[in-house]
Design a protein around this motif. Structure first.
Motif, mmCIF file in Angstrom:
data_model
loop_
_atom_site.group_PDB
_atom_site.id
_atom_site.type_symbol
_atom_site.label_atom_id
_atom_site.label_comp_id
_atom_site.label_asym_id
_atom_site.label_seq_id
_atom_site.Cartn_x
_atom_site.Cartn_y
_atom_site.Cartn_z
ATOM 1 N N LYS A 15 -10.157 -16.914 50.437
ATOM 2 C CA LYS A 15 -11.320 -17.523 49.802
ATOM 3 C C LYS A 15 -12.499 -16.580 49.982
ATOM 4 O O LYS A 15 -12.785 -16.140 51.097
ATOM 5 N N ILE A 16 -13.165 -16.284 48.870
ATOM 6 C CA ILE A 16 -14.243 -15.296 48.868
ATOM 7 C C ILE A 16 -15.520 -15.959 48.388
ATOM 8 O O ILE A 16 -15.578 -16.516 47.284
ATOM 9 N N SER A 17 -16.541 -15.913 49.245
ATOM 10 C CA SER A 17 -17.872 -16.370 48.862
ATOM 11 C C SER A 17 -18.558 -15.267 48.075
ATOM 12 O O SER A 17 -18.556 -14.099 48.485
ATOM 13 N N ILE A 18 -19.126 -15.637 46.917
ATOM 14 C CA ILE A 18 -19.835 -14.688 46.060
ATOM 15 C C ILE A 18 -21.280 -15.150 45.981
ATOM 16 O O ILE A 18 -21.624 -16.048 45.211
ATOM 17 N N LYS A 19 -22.128 -14.574 46.829
ATOM 18 C CA LYS A 19 -23.541 -14.939 46.849
ATOM 19 C C LYS A 19 -24.350 -13.886 46.090
ATOM 20 O O LYS A 19 -23.937 -12.722 45.998
ATOM 21 N N ASN A 20 -25.506 -14.299 45.572
ATOM 22 C CA ASN A 20 -26.340 -13.325 44.889
ATOM 23 C C ASN A 20 -27.798 -13.742 44.930
ATOM 24 O O ASN A 20 -28.138 -14.902 45.187
ATOM 25 N N SER A 21 -28.676 -12.779 44.673
ATOM 26 C CA SER A 21 -30.077 -13.059 44.377
ATOM 27 C C SER A 21 -30.438 -12.320 43.104
ATOM 28 O O SER A 21 -30.119 -11.133 42.959
ATOM 29 N N ASN A 22 -31.020 -13.042 42.172
ATOM 30 C CA ASN A 22 -31.561 -12.500 40.923
ATOM 31 C C ASN A 22 -30.521 -12.149 39.868
ATOM 32 O O ASN A 22 -30.875 -11.717 38.777
ATOM 33 N N TRP A 23 -29.231 -12.284 40.194
ATOM 34 C CA TRP A 23 -28.216 -12.287 39.140
ATOM 35 C C TRP A 23 -28.167 -13.745 38.663
ATOM 36 O O TRP A 23 -27.495 -14.565 39.280
ATOM 37 N N THR A 24 -28.861 -14.061 37.608
ATOM 38 C CA THR A 24 -29.082 -15.469 37.268
ATOM 39 C C THR A 24 -27.885 -16.129 36.605
ATOM 40 O O THR A 24 -27.816 -17.361 36.539
ATOM 41 N N ASP A 25 -26.931 -15.334 36.126
ATOM 42 C CA ASP A 25 -25.813 -15.888 35.354
ATOM 43 C C ASP A 25 -24.484 -15.439 35.948
ATOM 44 O O ASP A 25 -24.424 -14.549 36.789
ATOM 45 N N ALA A 26 -23.417 -16.070 35.479
ATOM 46 C CA ALA A 26 -22.071 -15.698 35.923
ATOM 47 C C ALA A 26 -21.149 -15.649 34.704
ATOM 48 O O ALA A 26 -21.399 -16.316 33.694
ATOM 49 N N VAL A 27 -20.100 -14.862 34.826
ATOM 50 C CA VAL A 27 -19.099 -14.749 33.762
ATOM 51 C C VAL A 27 -17.720 -14.826 34.385
ATOM 52 O O VAL A 27 -17.449 -14.160 35.392
ATOM 53 N N LEU A 28 -16.856 -15.641 33.795
ATOM 54 C CA LEU A 28 -15.443 -15.676 34.176
ATOM 55 C C LEU A 28 -14.631 -15.073 33.037
ATOM 56 O O LEU A 28 -14.867 -15.386 31.855
ATOM 57 N N TRP A 29 -13.672 -14.213 33.412
ATOM 58 C CA TRP A 29 -12.867 -13.555 32.373
ATOM 59 C C TRP A 29 -11.462 -13.303 32.881
ATOM 60 O O TRP A 29 -11.258 -12.866 34.012
ATOM 61 N N ASN A 30 -10.498 -13.612 32.019
ATOM 62 C CA ASN A 30 -9.124 -13.160 32.188
ATOM 63 C C ASN A 30 -8.535 -12.989 30.792
ATOM 64 O O ASN A 30 -8.610 -13.906 29.975
ATOM 65 N N PRO A 31 -7.957 -11.823 30.512
ATOM 66 C CA PRO A 31 -7.534 -11.509 29.144
ATOM 67 C C PRO A 31 -6.238 -12.163 28.713
ATOM 68 O O PRO A 31 -5.854 -12.078 27.542
ATOM 69 N N TYR A 32 -5.507 -12.773 29.665
ATOM 70 C CA TYR A 32 -4.230 -13.438 29.374
ATOM 71 C C TYR A 32 -3.304 -12.446 28.663
ATOM 72 O O TYR A 32 -3.173 -11.309 29.099
#
Length: 307
Positions: A252-269
């Motif tokens: 399990k990986i925590s992904i913290k950020n400051s000022n990256w206001t958005d997120a993107v999920l991608w998998n090309p299948y």
């Protein structure tokens, strides 16, 4: 849309810059002073910086593209580089955590901008409380100006700890006129796609690029746990400053950020049948353009932690 270059003169300039980068790898070794930081030759003879923590963790950063390609904790690599990745100093490295700058996705210039296929330079190395630190820099040149005619400086600091990898990106307008940009860290995580999931996105406004990337569907994320059942390409606007990735491999990986206001999920299948089962992308992004006046800077941080 131009994918891997522009005018022949710019390509020749970039080839010359790559040769210079390879030839100076020996001199780079002399400049590196931080404990646990060294420069060596990577794949394709491209210079890479290796960070080694006294706790046993390790990270690798290619100067071509300023791309972190490996983050190992207890000898287990938590990042993923695609098997079709090319290390030739011409095409971007497909995997790790590539930079998208000054454009995320398609647009007036080449896909995801040019920062991921230019040579960055080491400007500093150090150790902070025993943790290795390297700072690299990208500035405008003929290649970047051939498609985006502005003067800029990008500073990227990478810090390795026992169970974490942190980065800080600072973009500065060194021109005499304003400019705007969008950006992202297109991070590939090693995963078992059928068991991978992300928590923390419930309630976000979504731009779903499936089925039509040019006309994303606007929606709202209703799930507490977001999975990857097939093709996934979704932007989450105004995402929280921490997400939790279960990679389906026991981590399990925590992904913290400051000022990256958005997120993107991608998998090309099935678009990448050879490897889609082995990774997911969870990307910190700034989708809405940042406007910088001369001498202004924009800063964003990311902290990946094994929990």
């Amino acid at each position: 849309m131009i994918e891997n270059g522009v005018a022949g003169g710019a390509l020749a300039t970039r080839a010359s810059e790559r040769l210079h980068s390879v030839m100076t790898s020996a001199s780079l070794k002399k400049e590196i002073s931080g404990v646990g930081v060294r420069v060596t030759e990577g794949q394709g003879n491209l210079p890479k910086v290796v960070l080694s923590s006294p706790h046993g963790s390790e990270a690798e950063l290619y100067l071509f593209g300023g791309c972190v390609t490996s983050w190992k904790v207890a000898n287990k690599d938590l990042l993923f580089v695609r098997p079709d990745a090319v290390f030739n100093g011409q095409k971007p490295i497909s995997g790790g955590a590539p930079h998208c700058f000054p454009q995320f996705g398609p647009g007036p210039i080449q896909q995801h901008g040019f920062a991921r296929n230019m040579n960055w330079s080491v400007v500093d190395s150090d150790d902070v409380e025993g943790n290795p630190v390297v700072t690299i820099e990208l500035k405008d040149g003929p290649y970047s100006r051939s498609m985006w005619d502005f003067s800029f400086q990008a500073i990227y600091k990478v810090i390795l700890d026992a169970k974490s990898l942190s980065t800080e990106l600072v973009i500065t307008n060194t021109d005499k006129i304003p400019f705007s940009f969008s950006t992202a860290l297109h991070t590939y995580f090693h995963a078992a796609v059928t068991g991978a999931s992300v928590r923390g996105l419930r309630g976000c406004k979504t731009l779903n690029k499936d089925p039509d990337p040019k006309n994303p569907l606007v929606g709202k994320e209703e799930r507490d746990v977001v999975t990857f059942p097939g093709f996934v390409d979704c932007v989450y606007l105004e995402a929280p400053d921490e997400l939790l990735l279960d990679n389906g491999l026991g981590d399990k990986i925590s992904i913290k950020n400051s000022n990256w206001t958005d997120a993107v999920l991608w998998n090309p299948y099935l678009q990448m049948e050879a490897c889609y089962k082995d990774f997911v992308c969870v990307e910190n992004a700034k989708i809405e353009k940042v406007q910088l006046d001369p001498e202004q800077s924009w800063t964003a941080t990311q902290l990946l932690s094994l929990v």
